[in-house]
Design an enzyme around this catalytic site. Structure first.
Site: not given
Ligand code: ADP
Length: 191
Positions: A14, A89, A128, A134, A146
């Site tokens: 994404k 999400r 990654r 990260r 996750r």
């Molecule tokens: P990825 O999709 O690769 O796990 P992101 O950068 O989108 O990475 O998200 C990293 C973390 O941030 C998630 O594991 C979660 O803890 C938090 N997070 C991101 N977006 C949301 C959301 N919309 N609702 C709840 N938690 C979120």
């Protein structure tokens, strides 16, 4: 206005595709992951509240991310459209987003859902983790957590938009450029 949700599990690409799409279509990129990491690096109270959840691979509470998105929408009144990445999400987040966009009289045009096998996801995230800095990519059990959160809470978001006939599944494996071409084709058919 053209509002797009780029959807898919962690590691589905994404972030990579968002960068290319915003450059091509002049959209404002709203990534809740990036917004949260920014809050953490600025040591805000919101960031401190989010960090434990993120470190464990769990979703941050809905009210935190919904508030963050609401502020970001208000902060960008001139945007030609928004690309939502990593949001919504949960079903509650999807309902909140629909309400916020209704107030602005600008609905979601389409949800493009990247389809990637679980084996490929874990491989990409581990890779990654070697360079991204990260911490949530550095530990395979956090990566698995996750992906579990995605299956338990996030797939329902696709069902929410399927009911409005707004979901298009796009193959998320192959070269970055090939995937980008597939996404653009879907956008151009609706824009
Ligand atoms: P990825 O999709 O690769 O796990 P992101 O950068 O989108 O990475 O998200 C990293 C973390 O941030 C998630 O594991 C979660 O803890 C938090 N997070 C991101 N977006 C949301 C959301 N919309 N609702 C709840 N938690 C979120």
């Amino acid at each position: 206005m053209f509002n797009l949700i780029l959807f898919g599990p962690p590691g589905s690409g994404k972030g990579t595709q968002s960068e290319k799409l915003i450059a091509k279509y002049g959209l404002k990129h709203l990534s809740t992951g990036d917004l949260l990491r920014n809050e953490i690096s600025q040591k805000t109270s919101l960031g401190q509240a989010a960090q434990n959840f993120m470190d464990q691979g769990q979703l941050v509470p809905d009210e935190v991310v919904i508030g963050m998105i609401s502020s970001a929408l208000d902060a960008n009144p001139e945007a030609q459209g928004f690309l939502f990445d990593g949001f919504p999400r949960t079903s509650a987040q999807a309902e909140a987003l629909d309400k916020l966009l209704e107030l602005k009289k600008t609905p979601i045009a389409v949800m493009l859902a990247l389809d990637v096998s679980e084996e490929e996801l874990v491989k990409r995230l581990v890779k990654r983790g070697e360079t991204s800095g990260r911490s949530d990519d550095n530990n395979e059990s956090v990566i698995r957590a996750r992906i579990m959160e995605y299956h338990n809470k996030t797939t329902a978001v696709a069902d929410h938009y399927k009911a409005f006939d707004k979901v298009v599944l796009v193959k998320g494996e192959g070269s970055v450029d090939d995937i980008f071409t597939r996404l653009c084709k879907e956008i151009d058919a609706r824009n």
